[in-house]
Design a protein around this motif. Structure first.
Motif, PDB file in Angstrom:
ATOM      1  N   VAL A  50      -1.198   8.008  -1.004  1.00 16.50           N
ATOM      2  CA  VAL A  50       0.168   7.687  -0.594  1.00 16.50           C
ATOM      3  C   VAL A  50       0.384   6.195  -0.827  1.00 16.50           C
ATOM      4  N   LYS A  51       1.456   5.858  -1.527  1.00 17.62           N
ATOM      5  CA  LYS A  51       1.746   4.459  -1.840  1.00 17.62           C
ATOM      6  C   LYS A  51       2.546   3.809  -0.705  1.00 17.62           C
ATOM      7  N   VAL A  52       2.071   2.643  -0.300  1.00 15.02           N
ATOM      8  CA  VAL A  52       2.717   1.905   0.782  1.00 15.02           C
ATOM      9  C   VAL A  52       3.037   0.491   0.307  1.00 15.02           C
ATOM     10  N   SER A  53       4.250   0.048   0.560  1.00 13.68           N
ATOM     11  CA  SER A  53       4.632  -1.322   0.227  1.00 13.68           C
ATOM     12  C   SER A  53       4.662  -2.128   1.520  1.00 13.68           C
ATOM     13  N   GLU A  54       4.021  -3.303   1.497  1.00 12.38           N
ATOM     14  CA  GLU A  54       3.876  -4.108   2.704  1.00 12.38           C
ATOM     15  C   GLU A  54       4.459  -5.506   2.517  1.00 12.38           C
ATOM     16  N   ILE A  88      -7.271   2.956   9.795  1.00  8.65           N
ATOM     17  CA  ILE A  88      -7.619   1.537   9.798  1.00  8.65           C
ATOM     18  C   ILE A  88      -7.158   0.878   8.504  1.00  8.65           C
ATOM     19  N   LEU A  89      -7.097  -0.434   8.558  1.00  9.36           N
ATOM     20  CA  LEU A  89      -6.750  -1.233   7.388  1.00  9.36           C
ATOM     21  C   LEU A  89      -8.014  -1.855   6.819  1.00  9.36           C
ATOM     22  N   GLU A 108      -5.575  -2.225   1.415  1.00  7.51           N
ATOM     23  CA  GLU A 108      -4.554  -3.213   1.037  1.00  7.51           C
ATOM     24  C   GLU A 108      -5.026  -4.029  -0.159  1.00  7.51           C
ATOM     25  N   VAL A 109      -4.187  -4.048  -1.188  1.00  7.64           N
ATOM     26  CA  VAL A 109      -4.507  -4.823  -2.385  1.00  7.64           C
ATOM     27  C   VAL A 109      -3.340  -5.756  -2.719  1.00  7.64           C
ATOM     28  N   LEU A 112      -4.493   6.032   1.727  1.00  4.95           N
ATOM     29  CA  LEU A 112      -3.245   5.342   1.408  1.00  4.95           C
ATOM     30  C   LEU A 112      -3.589   4.015   0.742  1.00  4.95           C
ATOM     31  N   ILE A 113      -2.776   3.625  -0.234  1.00  3.70           N
ATOM     32  CA  ILE A 113      -2.949   2.330  -0.892  1.00  3.70           C
ATOM     33  C   ILE A 113      -1.728   1.479  -0.580  1.00  3.70           C
ATOM     34  N   GLY A 114      -1.985   0.344   0.061  1.00  2.00           N
ATOM     35  CA  GLY A 114      -0.894  -0.557   0.389  1.00  2.00           C
ATOM     36  C   GLY A 114      -0.887  -1.762  -0.533  1.00  2.00           C
TER      37      GLY A 114
END
Length: 260
Positions: free
Chosen positions: A213-217, A137-138, A166-167, A183-185
């Motif tokens: 885990v780094k996520v770019s959004e 989930i987000l 999400e930040v 995960l950090i987005g």
């Protein structure tokens, strides 16, 4: 009142109404509730996979209608064949034109980890996400207090699901990060101005603890963006409009991921 404020206010009313229709017990009795979630952290973080989180999104408050003809099951199957590491499905109807049925349709044809992309403001939505086959989930820091985001992360963890936090800035990261998250987005879109810049991801890269885990959004539209962000430690890349704005999102994903 910002668009985010409007979305959250409407979401609380919407969730209260859904609770009157389906109880938690009803959700827990659904067949998919007992499905073992797929690890998004493993799929997205794997060096042998693309890291692409391909999104299904019909519309947005900032862009209006993006794609009103694509069939979610066709797109989901195409994203899987293209080599996406995960799929994001918008389930907000009022502002993004999505439904929980979209996620159910994607789940029926795709084995990749699927995230329920919505504005989580109640524990009920997390249980609902599990009941429709979501794997993670987000949680959007801008929509929640630190106590809420940590509480909801623990609920998801107890259900066997993973969490993408999400930040938008360092303050949100420091206040909301929690061991129950996976995960950090970093959202490159400023939710107040809707301006997009991958510089946001670059600036926060070394602030994110290595266990996540780094996520770019948002705002990722070419292979060069991804190659550059990988040098900053990013392993996940959420791509929505770049695929969905085309006539054939699945083919767009195949062409894009093929270049990786």
């Amino acid at each position: 009142m910002t668009i985010l404020d409007k979305i959250v206010a409407h979401k609380k009313i919407e969730v209260a109404a859904r609770k009157e229709i389906l109880t938690v017990a009803d959700l827990q009795s659904r067949p998919l509730f007992d499905k073992e979630p797929v690890s998004a952290k493993s799929w997205i973080g794997s060096p042998t996979k693309s890291g692409i989180i391909a999104e299904f999104k019909r519309q947005s408050p900032s862009k209006g209608l993006i794609n009103g003809t694509a069939k979610v099951s066709d797109v989901a199957e195409g994203y899987f064949k293209a080599g996406a590491s995960a799929m994001s499905v918008l389930t907000d109807q009022e502002f993004f034109g999505g439904t929980v049925d979209d996620l159910l349709a994607a789940r029926s044809v795709s084995p990749v980890p699927i995230i329920r992309k919505d504005f989580i403001v109640d524990e009920y939505q997390i249980i609902e996400a599990k009941s429709i086959g979501a794997d993670f989930i987000l949680l959007i820091a801008s929509c929640l207090t630190p106590a809420e985001s940590k509480k909801y992360a623990a609920v998801a963890r107890n259900l066997g699901m993973q969490v993408l936090l999400e930040v938008h800035n360092e303050e949100e990261l420091n206040a909301h990060v929690d061991p129950c998250m996976d995960l950090i987005g970093v959202n490159n879109r400023n939710l107040k101005t809707f301006e997009v810049s991958i510089e946001t991801s670059k600036a926060l890269a070394d602030k994110i603890p290595n266990e996540f885990v780094k996520v770019s959004e948002s705002g990722i539209s070419n292979i060069e963006n991804i190659k550059e962000l990988k040098t900053y430690g990013y392993k996940g890349f959420l791509i929505g409009e770049n695929f969905m704005k085309t006539e054939n999102p699945a083919k767009a994903a195949i062409d894009f991921i093929g270049q990786l």
